[in-house]
Design a protein around this motif. Structure first.
Motif, PDB file in Angstrom:
ATOM      1  N   ARG A  46       6.350  -6.252  -3.284  1.00  0.00           N
ATOM      2  CA  ARG A  46       6.051  -6.359  -4.715  1.00  0.00           C
ATOM      3  C   ARG A  46       4.548  -6.250  -4.990  1.00  0.00           C
ATOM      4  NH1 ARG A  46       8.577  -5.633  -9.370  1.00  0.00           N
ATOM      5  NH2 ARG A  46      10.454  -6.408  -8.366  1.00  0.00           N
ATOM      6  N   ALA A  47       3.702  -6.869  -4.146  1.00  0.00           N
ATOM      7  CA  ALA A  47       2.259  -6.817  -4.386  1.00  0.00           C
ATOM      8  C   ALA A  47       1.743  -5.377  -4.312  1.00  0.00           C
ATOM      9  CB  ALA A  47       1.513  -7.710  -3.397  1.00  0.00           C
ATOM     10  N   THR A  48       2.225  -4.606  -3.354  1.00  0.00           N
ATOM     11  CA  THR A  48       1.829  -3.199  -3.231  1.00  0.00           C
ATOM     12  C   THR A  48       2.301  -2.422  -4.455  1.00  0.00           C
ATOM     13  OG1 THR A  48       1.866  -3.297  -0.824  1.00  0.00           O
ATOM     14  CG2 THR A  48       2.085  -1.108  -1.816  1.00  0.00           C
ATOM     15  N   PHE A  71       4.369  10.849 -13.055  1.00  0.00           N
ATOM     16  CA  PHE A  71       4.029  10.049 -11.888  1.00  0.00           C
ATOM     17  C   PHE A  71       4.793   8.737 -11.971  1.00  0.00           C
ATOM     18  CE2 PHE A  71       0.404  12.258 -13.759  1.00  0.00           C
ATOM     19  CZ  PHE A  71       0.074  13.151 -12.757  1.00  0.00           C
ATOM     20  N   PHE A  72       5.440   8.338 -10.877  1.00  0.00           N
ATOM     21  CA  PHE A  72       6.199   7.091 -10.847  1.00  0.00           C
ATOM     22  C   PHE A  72       5.894   6.306  -9.581  1.00  0.00           C
ATOM     23  CE2 PHE A  72       8.831  10.342 -12.908  1.00  0.00           C
ATOM     24  CZ  PHE A  72       8.984   9.781 -14.164  1.00  0.00           C
ATOM     25  N   VAL A  73       5.824   4.999  -9.732  1.00  0.00           N
ATOM     26  CA  VAL A  73       5.763   4.088  -8.600  1.00  0.00           C
ATOM     27  C   VAL A  73       7.101   3.370  -8.597  1.00  0.00           C
ATOM     28  CG1 VAL A  73       4.595   2.118  -7.572  1.00  0.00           C
ATOM     29  CG2 VAL A  73       3.275   3.821  -8.828  1.00  0.00           C
ATOM     30  N   GLU A  78      10.483  -1.136   0.112  1.00  0.00           N
ATOM     31  CA  GLU A  78       9.574  -0.014   0.297  1.00  0.00           C
ATOM     32  C   GLU A  78       9.060   0.470  -1.056  1.00  0.00           C
ATOM     33  OE1 GLU A  78       9.379   4.036   2.885  1.00  0.00           O
ATOM     34  OE2 GLU A  78      11.222   3.721   1.760  1.00  0.00           O
ATOM     35  N   VAL A  79       7.773   0.813  -1.116  1.00  0.00           N
ATOM     36  CA  VAL A  79       7.160   1.319  -2.340  1.00  0.00           C
ATOM     37  C   VAL A  79       6.916   2.815  -2.164  1.00  0.00           C
ATOM     38  CG1 VAL A  79       5.203   1.122  -3.929  1.00  0.00           C
ATOM     39  CG2 VAL A  79       6.054  -0.917  -2.734  1.00  0.00           C
ATOM     40  N   SER A 111      -3.251   1.666  -3.393  1.00  0.00           N
ATOM     41  CA  SER A 111      -2.165   0.689  -3.254  1.00  0.00           C
ATOM     42  C   SER A 111      -2.348  -0.238  -2.059  1.00  0.00           C
ATOM     43  CB  SER A 111      -0.816   1.400  -3.154  1.00  0.00           C
ATOM     44  OG  SER A 111      -0.759   2.217  -2.007  1.00  0.00           O
ATOM     45  N   ARG A 112      -3.396  -0.024  -1.272  1.00  0.00           N
ATOM     46  CA  ARG A 112      -3.651  -0.873  -0.095  1.00  0.00           C
ATOM     47  C   ARG A 112      -4.150  -2.232  -0.507  1.00  0.00           C
ATOM     48  NH1 ARG A 112      -7.024   3.448   2.741  1.00  0.00           N
ATOM     49  NH2 ARG A 112      -5.430   4.981   3.098  1.00  0.00           N
TER      50      ARG A 112
END
Length: 164
Positions: A35-37, A112-114, A121-122, A163-164
């Motif tokens: 979730r944090a990523t 663009f989608f995250v 998995e992200v 995203s790191r």
């Protein structure tokens, strides 16, 4: 200057099949886990950090991507005017699509989608359709296709970095 979108199929990148008569681009890349990523990546996307990290200058916006927001991206001498045509804000999928405005070398839409998958998995997903907006770009079509591939690769690397 007319500020109308330069194509008719507004919102077609949201999901499903992309319209005929255009070049199509699809990318799906892993960003990490958890979730944090996901939150970090989605926040970076909506606040134009992906574009900046990919080497573009972002002009005309003071806040996050939102429907109706016009943005002009710049790369060297190239001006790339776009309008955000939709956003997606679901618990496990966030993103937006923007369309081309007059002066853009292409005509079409990019999204663009995250996505946070059930297993944690992200993923970063990019969907686009475009075609040359004028004769000069059409004549340079092979170069334009290489430029599109280069930009897409830069977007993926930028999202992996932020995203790191």
């Amino acid at each position: 200057m007319d500020k109308s979108l330069t194509y008719a199929e507004v919102g077609a990148t949201r999901e499903g099949q992309l319209p005929a008569g255009y070049e199509h681009v699809f990318r799906d890349a892993r960003l990490g886990q958890g979730r944090a990523t996901y939150e970090k990546a989605a926040n970076g996307l909506f606040h134009w950090r992906m574009h900046r990290a990919a080497g573009l200058k972002v002009h005309g916006v003071n806040g996050p991507a939102a429907v109706g927001v016009d943005v002009t991206l710049r790369l060297l001498v190239l001006s790339i005017p776009c309008r955000v045509v939709y956003t997606v804000d679901e618990p496990n999928r966030r993103g937006f699509g923007y369309g081309t405005l007059p002066g853009h070398p292409e005509s079409g839409e990019e999204a663009f989608f995250v996505v946070l998958k059930d297993d944690g998995e992200v993923r970063f997903e990019l969907r686009a359709f475009s075609r040359p907006a004028n004769l000069l770009v059409r004549l340079g079509s092979p170069v334009a296709k290489l430029a599109q591939r280069f930009a897409t690769d830069r977007y993926v690397k930028a999202m992996q970095k932020i995203s790191r």
